[in-house]
Design an enzyme around this catalytic site. Structure first.
Site, PDB file in Angstrom:
ATOM      1  CE1 TYR A 323     -10.206 -15.925  -7.200  1.00  0.00           C
ATOM      2  CE2 TYR A 323      -7.872 -15.840  -7.760  1.00  0.00           C
ATOM      3  CZ  TYR A 323      -8.899 -16.297  -6.942  1.00  0.00           C
ATOM      4  OH  TYR A 323      -8.626 -17.124  -5.884  1.00  0.00           O
ATOM      5  NE  ARG A 466       3.414 -23.600  -1.907  1.00  0.00           N
ATOM      6  CZ  ARG A 466       3.570 -24.735  -2.577  1.00  0.00           C
ATOM      7  NH1 ARG A 466       3.073 -25.839  -2.090  1.00  0.00           N
ATOM      8  NH2 ARG A 466       4.218 -24.759  -3.720  1.00  0.00           N
TER       9      ARG A 466
HETATM   10  C1  FMN Z   1      -1.758 -18.565   1.368  1.00  0.00           C
HETATM   11  C2  FMN Z   1      -1.671 -18.278  -0.095  1.00  0.00           C
HETATM   12  C3  FMN Z   1      -2.411 -17.235  -0.630  1.00  0.00           C
HETATM   13  C4  FMN Z   1      -2.293 -16.912  -1.984  1.00  0.00           C
HETATM   14  N1  FMN Z   1      -2.931 -15.797  -2.475  1.00  0.00           N
HETATM   15  C5  FMN Z   1      -2.659 -15.363  -3.727  1.00  0.00           C
HETATM   16  C6  FMN Z   1      -3.101 -14.098  -4.181  1.00  0.00           C
HETATM   17  O1  FMN Z   1      -3.707 -13.336  -3.447  1.00  0.00           O
HETATM   18  N2  FMN Z   1      -2.812 -13.738  -5.451  1.00  0.00           N
HETATM   19  C7  FMN Z   1      -2.087 -14.544  -6.295  1.00  0.00           C
HETATM   20  O2  FMN Z   1      -1.836 -14.177  -7.437  1.00  0.00           O
HETATM   21  N3  FMN Z   1      -1.628 -15.737  -5.869  1.00  0.00           N
HETATM   22  C8  FMN Z   1      -1.874 -16.146  -4.614  1.00  0.00           C
HETATM   23  N4  FMN Z   1      -1.335 -17.319  -4.154  1.00  0.00           N
HETATM   24  C9  FMN Z   1      -0.453 -18.083  -5.060  1.00  0.00           C
HETATM   25  C10 FMN Z   1       0.999 -17.709  -4.790  1.00  0.00           C
HETATM   26  O3  FMN Z   1       1.267 -16.350  -5.039  1.00  0.00           O
HETATM   27  C11 FMN Z   1       1.942 -18.569  -5.639  1.00  0.00           C
HETATM   28  O4  FMN Z   1       1.692 -18.297  -6.990  1.00  0.00           O
HETATM   29  C12 FMN Z   1       1.737 -20.064  -5.377  1.00  0.00           C
HETATM   30  O5  FMN Z   1       1.585 -20.329  -3.998  1.00  0.00           O
HETATM   31  C13 FMN Z   1       2.934 -20.862  -5.895  1.00  0.00           C
HETATM   32  O6  FMN Z   1       4.126 -20.404  -5.299  1.00  0.00           O
HETATM   33  P1  FMN Z   1       4.838 -21.202  -4.083  1.00  0.00           P
HETATM   34  O7  FMN Z   1       5.097 -22.584  -4.598  1.00  0.00           O
HETATM   35  O8  FMN Z   1       6.083 -20.402  -3.845  1.00  0.00           O
HETATM   36  O9  FMN Z   1       3.909 -21.212  -2.913  1.00  0.00           O
HETATM   37  C14 FMN Z   1      -1.464 -17.682  -2.820  1.00  0.00           C
HETATM   38  C15 FMN Z   1      -0.759 -18.756  -2.283  1.00  0.00           C
HETATM   39  C16 FMN Z   1      -0.836 -19.042  -0.941  1.00  0.00           C
HETATM   40  C17 FMN Z   1      -0.011 -20.175  -0.378  1.00  0.00           C
END
Ligand code: FMN
Ligand code: FAD
Length: 502
Positions: A323, A466
């Protein structure tokens, strides 16, 4: 490290097993295990498929072993890297050092090690609790690391679990609504120490999609205040606002309506450091002029002031995932030839101006965190883990209280090396080399992983995205599993907690 096996093997009635088929770095000492498991899998394949079609049985054996061997080789590589960087841990106390060593390949975790060496895990838990000032539970039990409190400036977090920011694409004209109240509210009831909002944009043009949340109009303040008040009134969670500008990744459709494709109707013009689209076919953004930078900085400041009025406990600046601010930092998206491009110091100039503006407004006693993309996963051509250390150093010097360490997103070509806890090494490196608190994120697949990261001293907070989608009550479940009775449960849900000894 050798590949698994040559593509032509198995061939007729020939197959390879053991060292002839694969090797893994000796620091995890698994050659014998692999060879024996190969033998067992080979016998199993013949037992299952018989001996009439030997090539079919050999192919089944090969398929059976392929992924397991790859996983083990990856663990061996992780272990090898641990040893390569082991000088980093020379100051660690012997108990966390031993825990760190035993969990180095990430295959052995807190829970798993507790089965193999309960005494070491007990001592590592004791050590972590003593160092972090975790009160003993009633009866003297020591809570596992995730339940240790953490302090950022004057903000006290009840535990180390963070609901990672997650876009919901469900706002209307930037205004959050009942969906966000239930989504964030239930995760706060679920017990995480810190609940982060989704990426919330500082202007309508700074949104990724028309459904993205905003903090740029008075009605946004009121809508957010309702959620913040709910969280404060009904949980012990603290709540942080992640503020952002989508830059060249803006003006897209909802992901479930066409995979982040640029909007056809109602599109808006994009801003970026350089006039390079995110994908070749995407709209070309306008390279920002000084006036644009001044305007966007003002917007970040205004959103921060609104966040304060809405009652947020923390503000996070989104400088990751390609971004706007992130795209200034990466050399792959910033090709400017003025003082905002070129060296890393120059590429950081505008993001740091924004941080300064935010920090000027955000009260001294409350924390500001920054999410970064530590690497572009494209070798020296893009951002590297070494750059991330310098980025973190610059951020910390300007009042960033914790660095939230993610990766990638600047260009579609990035090749992340996914795997459990795969971004933790970048966070750990920053923690050791800069000394600023770090938030780890990325495939931290539950509280067992979080305990492993914390007890080994690799990060200060663990963000999970997640896992929190599938389980809003992740922290409550963890408290139950580890027998942590001090976890706050809202009165309405108390009967859901097991009784002592149950
Ligand atoms: C549905 C969804 C929306 C996300 N939106 C954002 C966001 O708004 N800002 C951000 O920094 N990361 C966003 N992410 C990334 C997550 O914060 C995280 O960094 C990434 O999913 C890896 O973590 P996890 O393996 O626990 O899912 C999003 C991830 C998911 C799954
Ligand atoms: C110094 C050292 C330390 C190690 N430490 C560990 C450890 O701590 N833990 C661990 O899990 N692994 C360890 N390993 C690795 C482990 O020993 C091997 O991965 C494992 O033995 C591989 O088994 P294998 O059956 O594939 O091969 P091998 O054990 O090498 O067996 C191959 C056999 O084939 C025979 N052979 C070769 N050519 C022919 C031929 N033409 N005709 C007939 N026979 C032939 C050889 O003589 C040998 O007996 C270590 C290895 C070394 C060298």
């Amino acid at each position: 490290m050798a590949g698994v096996v040559a593509a032509e093997i198995p061939h007729d009635n020939v197959v390879l097993v053991g060292d002839a088929a694969h090797t893994a770095h000796f620091s995890i000492g698994s050659g014998t295990k692999l060879a024996m498991e190969d033998g067992i899998a080979l016998v199993d394949a013949f037992r299952r498929l018989g001996t009439d079609d030997v090539p079919a049985a050999l192919a089944a054996y090969q398929e059976d072993r392929y992924v397991d061997v790859l996983k083990l080789q990856k663990a061996a590589q992780t272990s090898l890297e641990w040893f390569e960087n082991s000088a980093r841990y020379s100051g660690q106390d012997p108990v966390p050092f031993s825990f760190n060593l035993m969990t180095r390949s990430k295959r052995i975790t807190y829970d798993n090690l507790a089965l193999r060496d309960p005494e070491l895990v007990r001592r590592a838990t004791e050590h972590f609790a003593a160092k972090s000032g975790t009160p003993r539970a009633a009866g003297g039990a020591v809570p596992p690391p995730v339940f240790a409190p953490f302090r950022l400036r004057e903000l006290e977090l009840a535990n180390r679990i963070v609901v990672s920011p997650m876009c919901q694409y469900s706002a209307v004209e930037g205004t959050v609504n009942d969906w966000h109240l239930v989504h964030l509210g239930s995760r706060a009831i679920g017990g995480a120490g810190l609940v982060m909002t989704e990426m919330t944009d500082v202007s309508a043009a700074g949104r990724i999609t028309p459904g993205c949340a905003g903090m740029y109009a008075e009605e946004h303040v009121e809508a957010w205040r309702r959620i913040v008040d709910f969280v404060h009134a009904n949980s012990r969670s603290r709540i942080g606002l992640q503020i952002a500008h989508a830059g060249r990744k803006g003006s897209c459709s909802h992901p479930w309506e066409g995979d982040d494709a640029p909007l056809v109707q109602g599109a808006w013009p994009l801003l970026a450091p350089s006039a390079i689209p995110f994908r070749a076919q995407w709209p070309v953004p306008r390279a920002m002029r000084r006036e644009d930078m001044a305007e966007v900085t003002r917007q970040f400041a205004a959103s921060t002031e609104m966040a304060l009025r809405a009652g947020f406990d923390l503000v996070e600046l989104h400088m990751a995932h390609g971004y706007l601010l992130s795209s200034f930092i990466s050399p792959l998206s910033n090709r400017r030839d003025d003082e905002f491009g070129g060296t890393l110091e120059n590429r950081m100039r505008f993001p740091l101006q924004v941080l300064d503006a935010v920090r000027r407004i955000w009260p001294e006693h409350l924390p500001v965190t920054v999410r970064i993309s530590a690497t572009d996963w494209l070798g020296e051509a893009g951002l590297t883990g070494g750059d991330a250390v310098e980025i973190a150093r610059l951020l910390a010097a300007r009042g960033c209280d914790a660095v939230d360490v993610s990766s990638a997103g600047n260009v579609p070509e990035s090749q992340p090396d996914y795997g459990r806890m795969y971004q933790v090494p970048f966070a750990e490196r920053i923690k050791y080399e800069v000394g600023v608190p770090v938030m780890a994120v990325g495939a931290i697949l539950g509280v067992d992983h979080a305990n492993t990261i914390l007890a080994a001293g690799r990060a200060d907070l663990c963000c999970m995205a997640r896992p929190h989608l599938a389980d809003a009550y992740l922290t409550l479940h963890a408290a139950e599993r580890y027998g942590y009775r001090e976890q706050y449960w809202p009165g309405q849900y108390l009967l859901g907690r097991s009784k002592p000894g149950e």
